[in-house]
Scaffold this motif. Structure first.
Motif, PDB file in Angstrom:
ATOM      1  N   TYR A 117      -2.162   5.278  -4.578  1.00  0.00           N
ATOM      2  CA  TYR A 117      -2.912   5.937  -3.501  1.00  0.00           C
ATOM      3  C   TYR A 117      -1.987   6.905  -2.741  1.00  0.00           C
ATOM      4  O   TYR A 117      -0.858   6.556  -2.397  1.00  0.00           O
TER       5      TYR A 117
ATOM      6  N   ARG B  51      -0.645   2.067   7.213  1.00  0.00           N
ATOM      7  CA  ARG B  51      -1.370   1.694   5.991  1.00  0.00           C
ATOM      8  C   ARG B  51      -2.245   0.467   6.243  1.00  0.00           C
ATOM      9  O   ARG B  51      -3.358   0.378   5.720  1.00  0.00           O
TER      10      ARG B  51
ATOM     11  N   THR C  55       7.956  10.110  -4.989  1.00  0.00           N
ATOM     12  CA  THR C  55       6.744  10.502  -5.708  1.00  0.00           C
ATOM     13  C   THR C  55       5.660  10.968  -4.748  1.00  0.00           C
ATOM     14  O   THR C  55       5.067  12.041  -4.923  1.00  0.00           O
TER      15      THR C  55
ATOM     16  N   SER D 194      16.581   5.908  -3.812  1.00  0.00           N
ATOM     17  CA  SER D 194      16.369   4.656  -4.542  1.00  0.00           C
ATOM     18  C   SER D 194      14.875   4.312  -4.611  1.00  0.00           C
ATOM     19  O   SER D 194      14.022   5.010  -4.029  1.00  0.00           O
ATOM     20  N   PHE D 195      14.596   3.244  -5.298  1.00  0.00           N
ATOM     21  CA  PHE D 195      13.282   2.665  -5.516  1.00  0.00           C
ATOM     22  C   PHE D 195      12.433   2.593  -4.225  1.00  0.00           C
ATOM     23  O   PHE D 195      12.912   2.109  -3.198  1.00  0.00           O
ATOM     24  N   GLY D 196      11.214   3.108  -4.304  1.00  0.00           N
ATOM     25  CA  GLY D 196      10.277   2.944  -3.183  1.00  0.00           C
ATOM     26  C   GLY D 196      10.572   3.723  -1.922  1.00  0.00           C
ATOM     27  O   GLY D 196      10.115   3.364  -0.841  1.00  0.00           O
ATOM     28  N   THR D 197      11.339   4.818  -2.045  1.00  0.00           N
ATOM     29  CA  THR D 197      11.684   5.565  -0.833  1.00  0.00           C
ATOM     30  C   THR D 197      10.762   6.762  -0.591  1.00  0.00           C
ATOM     31  O   THR D 197      11.031   7.593   0.272  1.00  0.00           O
ATOM     32  N   GLY D 198       9.701   6.868  -1.395  1.00  0.00           N
ATOM     33  CA  GLY D 198       8.682   7.883  -1.115  1.00  0.00           C
ATOM     34  C   GLY D 198       8.865   9.204  -1.842  1.00  0.00           C
ATOM     35  O   GLY D 198       8.247  10.207  -1.456  1.00  0.00           O
TER      36      GLY D 198
ATOM     37  N   LEU E 125       2.768  10.908   6.069  1.00  0.00           N
ATOM     38  CA  LEU E 125       3.967  10.216   5.587  1.00  0.00           C
ATOM     39  C   LEU E 125       4.981  10.060   6.714  1.00  0.00           C
ATOM     40  O   LEU E 125       5.841  10.922   6.913  1.00  0.00           O
ATOM     41  N   PRO E 126       4.876   8.958   7.476  1.00  0.00           N
ATOM     42  CA  PRO E 126       5.846   8.784   8.552  1.00  0.00           C
ATOM     43  C   PRO E 126       7.273   8.794   8.002  1.00  0.00           C
ATOM     44  O   PRO E 126       7.516   8.249   6.925  1.00  0.00           O
TER      45      PRO E 126
ATOM     46  N   ALA F  21       9.502   0.989   0.580  1.00  0.00           N
ATOM     47  CA  ALA F  21       8.124   0.901   1.098  1.00  0.00           C
ATOM     48  C   ALA F  21       7.218   0.290   0.036  1.00  0.00           C
ATOM     49  O   ALA F  21       6.244  -0.385   0.339  1.00  0.00           O
TER      50      ALA F  21
ATOM     51  N   ARG G 193       9.057  11.108   6.695  1.00  0.00           N
ATOM     52  CA  ARG G 193       9.415  11.980   5.580  1.00  0.00           C
ATOM     53  C   ARG G 193       9.196  13.454   5.942  1.00  0.00           C
ATOM     54  O   ARG G 193       9.128  14.308   5.062  1.00  0.00           O
TER      55      ARG G 193
ATOM     56  N   TYR H 193      -2.221   0.431  -2.585  1.00  0.00           N
ATOM     57  CA  TYR H 193      -1.654   0.514  -3.928  1.00  0.00           C
ATOM     58  C   TYR H 193      -0.709   1.712  -4.066  1.00  0.00           C
ATOM     59  O   TYR H 193      -0.917   2.738  -3.417  1.00  0.00           O
TER      60      TYR H 193
ATOM     61  N   TYR I 254      14.421   3.013   3.605  1.00  0.00           N
ATOM     62  CA  TYR I 254      13.791   2.911   4.925  1.00  0.00           C
ATOM     63  C   TYR I 254      14.419   1.789   5.761  1.00  0.00           C
ATOM     64  O   TYR I 254      14.737   0.714   5.250  1.00  0.00           O
TER      65      TYR I 254
HETATM   66  N1  LIG Z   1       6.708   7.525   4.377  1.00  0.00           N
HETATM   67  C1  LIG Z   1       5.737   6.861   3.771  1.00  0.00           C
HETATM   68  N2  LIG Z   1       4.547   6.687   4.376  1.00  0.00           N
HETATM   69  C2  LIG Z   1       3.536   5.999   3.784  1.00  0.00           C
HETATM   70  N3  LIG Z   1       3.649   5.430   2.573  1.00  0.00           N
HETATM   71  C3  LIG Z   1       4.818   5.571   1.920  1.00  0.00           C
HETATM   72  C4  LIG Z   1       5.910   6.285   2.475  1.00  0.00           C
HETATM   73  N4  LIG Z   1       6.942   6.246   1.608  1.00  0.00           N
HETATM   74  C5  LIG Z   1       6.519   5.545   0.549  1.00  0.00           C
HETATM   75  N5  LIG Z   1       5.255   5.141   0.729  1.00  0.00           N
HETATM   76  C6  LIG Z   1       4.452   4.329  -0.190  1.00  0.00           C
HETATM   77  O1  LIG Z   1       5.342   3.446  -0.876  1.00  0.00           O
HETATM   78  C7  LIG Z   1       4.988   3.349  -2.254  1.00  0.00           C
HETATM   79  C8  LIG Z   1       6.138   3.829  -3.114  1.00  0.00           C
HETATM   80  O2  LIG Z   1       6.381   5.196  -2.873  1.00  0.00           O
HETATM   81  P1  LIG Z   1       6.835   6.189  -4.031  1.00  0.00           P
HETATM   82  O3  LIG Z   1       6.230   5.801  -5.335  1.00  0.00           O
HETATM   83  O4  LIG Z   1       6.631   7.574  -3.554  1.00  0.00           O
HETATM   84  O5  LIG Z   1       8.391   5.870  -4.078  1.00  0.00           O
HETATM   85  P2  LIG Z   1       9.475   6.440  -5.087  1.00  0.00           P
HETATM   86  O6  LIG Z   1      10.657   6.810  -4.251  1.00  0.00           O
HETATM   87  O7  LIG Z   1       8.897   7.472  -5.954  1.00  0.00           O
HETATM   88  O8  LIG Z   1       9.815   5.103  -5.868  1.00  0.00           O
HETATM   89  P3  LIG Z   1      10.114   4.831  -7.397  1.00  0.00           P
HETATM   90  O9  LIG Z   1      11.486   5.376  -7.647  1.00  0.00           O
HETATM   91  O10 LIG Z   1      10.051   3.357  -7.438  1.00  0.00           O
HETATM   92  O11 LIG Z   1       9.018   5.483  -8.182  1.00  0.00           O
HETATM   93  C9  LIG Z   1       3.724   4.162  -2.411  1.00  0.00           C
HETATM   94  O12 LIG Z   1       2.636   3.302  -2.203  1.00  0.00           O
HETATM   95  C10 LIG Z   1       3.805   5.164  -1.276  1.00  0.00           C
HETATM   96  O13 LIG Z   1       2.520   5.599  -0.885  1.00  0.00           O
END
Ligand SMILES: Nc1ncnc2c1ncn2[C@@H]1O[C@H](COP(=O)(O)OP(=O)(O)OP(=O)(O)O)[C@@H](O)[C@H]1O
Length: 407
Positions: free
Chosen positions: A28, A228, A72, A66-70, A33-34, A260, A36, A25, A216
């Protein structure tokens, strides 16, 4: 019909492919963090002076991607590690994460920062500046430092009230020149362009300290998913090829979004699909189904199939059948052509030559119906490989066959 209780009990007690589902989720925080490491190092570099002389300067850093790039998860892991490192050095440092979708005004933001730090400020009657003053004084009194991450900061900055408020945040210590700088900020944003309207007297403070998060690639997503999946699924539930398949459809270098978040969601939905059919492993069709759920625009694509002409439909059906027969994510164009010739005969069409077929394949790809990639190593000779992620194959097959029959 069995009793309602029995139905529910059977479902709850049926086996699952998930060992620890919550580990997939978004909330979590994984321990590693591979891909990063570079961003973590940059953050550490930007906060280096805090550790050597805490309170000397106020740190203001911007995480962009952008969205989902880790962004947070990197910020949270950095915050947790920085706090424990500080504590080992006798410095009281706390990390606070505030989401600007939830805390939409400056007073709300300051109030929630205080709450997370265990500081009680009056909820009403004080201006943002007064709240900020209260927070700064209380940090001073407690000899505590704080790194505050403001997530979805672009949303906050876009709102009209945001512009003045940013000044209050970024230049919080302007009126306390001689006090220790106990508040530090990590601003998290999807893009820089939304921050262009901010007055340069505020923006220069964080726009010079930018940490970038690129989307990614295929191989990066594979490494993330692998780690994961090992934590969250039982052994043998998903094969390497299937993890590579998800990475392929989401990988930025393969035309995906590079998120991701989306890749992990596809994995969760695919697992749920296997669970709902009481299977002990995930199939490629589970992944295709999950992809449509996660990306609803693909369902629209299924409707657009009816816009294809007869030749394109037969060729699309050939790809579907070739993929079904192979059981893998991608098939060679040559194998598709073999089926195509047989199907042309069955549907009374004159088969097109290889170059024309190839052109049709490229058209189907640009319309989003199929994906292609070069075979690369491991195949004899170089060939184009074709895959479909738009829907489970059996759904597409019956749809295309029905359209061909109708015509
Ligand atoms: N390098 C990584 N290794 C393991 N899990 C990752 C990695 N990068 C992102 N994730 C996982 O991908 C999901 C999204 O990551 P995160 O919320 O940090 O992205 P974000 O860039 O803040 O996106 P948003 O802008 O959508 O909030 C989470 O579940 C996070 O744990």
């Amino acid at each position: 019909m069995p009793s309602v209780e029995k139905i529910i009990e059977d479902e709850i007690s049926s086996p699952s492919v998930f060992k620890e589902k919550h580990k997939l989720y978004p909330e979590y925080t994984p321990s590693s963090l591979p891909h990063r490491e570079k961003q973590l190092k940059q953050l550490a570099q930007l906060f280096k002076s805090f550790f050597s002389s805490p309170g000397e300067e106020m740190q203001r850093v911007m995480l962009v991607g952008s969205f989902g790039t880790g962004k947070t998860v990197t910020s949270k892991l950095f915050g947790a590690s920085a706090s424990s490192l500080a504590s080992r050095n006798g410095i009281r440092l706390k990390y606070v994460h505030v989401n600007c979708y939830k805390s939409r005004t400056l007073p709300q933001i300051i109030y929630n920062i205080s709450l997370d730090l265990g500081i009680t400020l009056p909820q009403r009657g004080l201006s943002a500046q007064e709240l900020m003053r209260g927070l700064i004084e209380e940090l001073e009194r407690r000899n505590t430092y704080a790194i505050v991450a403001l997530d979805e900061f672009d949303y906050f900055a876009l709102m009209s009230s945001g512009l003045n408020s940013i000044y209050v945040l970024v230049r919080a210590y302007d009126e306390y020149v001689n006090k220790k700088k106990r508040l530090h900020f990590i601003f998290i944003s999807r893009s820089i362009s939304t921050l262009e309207n901010i007055d340069p007297s505020s923006s220069t403070y964080f726009l010079k300290n930018i940490v970038e998060f690129s989307p990614y690639t295929y191989s990066e997503l594979y490494d993330i998913l692998k780690e994961r999946a090992d934590e969250a699924l039982y052994p043998g539930v998903i094969s390497d090829d299937e993890l590579k398949y998800i990475s392929m459809i989401e990988g930025y270098d393969k035309g995906g979004s590079g998120s991701a978040r989306t890749a992990l969601e596809i994995l969760v939905r695919a697992g749920e699909s296997a669970d709902s059919e009481k299977r002990s492993s995930i199939t490629l069709d589970d992944i295709r189904k999950a992809h449509v759920i996660v990306k609803p625009e693909l369902a629209m694509l299924q409707d657009q199939v009816s816009a294809l002409d007869r030749h394109e439909l037969v060729l699309y059906l050939s790809v579907i059948k070739a993929l079904k027969g192979s059981g893998s994510g991608f098939v060679r164009i040559g194998d598709v052509e073999k089926i195509y010739r047989v199907l042309c005969e069955a549907y009374n069409l004159q088969p097109r030559r290889h170059t024309q077929v190839y052109t049709h394949i490229l058209e189907l790809r640009s319309m989003g119906f199929i994906q292609t990639k070069s075979s690369g190593k491991g195949f004899r000779g170089k060939s184009t490989l074709i895959g479909i992620s738009a829907a489970p194959l059996y759904v597409l097959e019956s749809k295309v066959e029905e359209l061909l029959k109708r015509e």
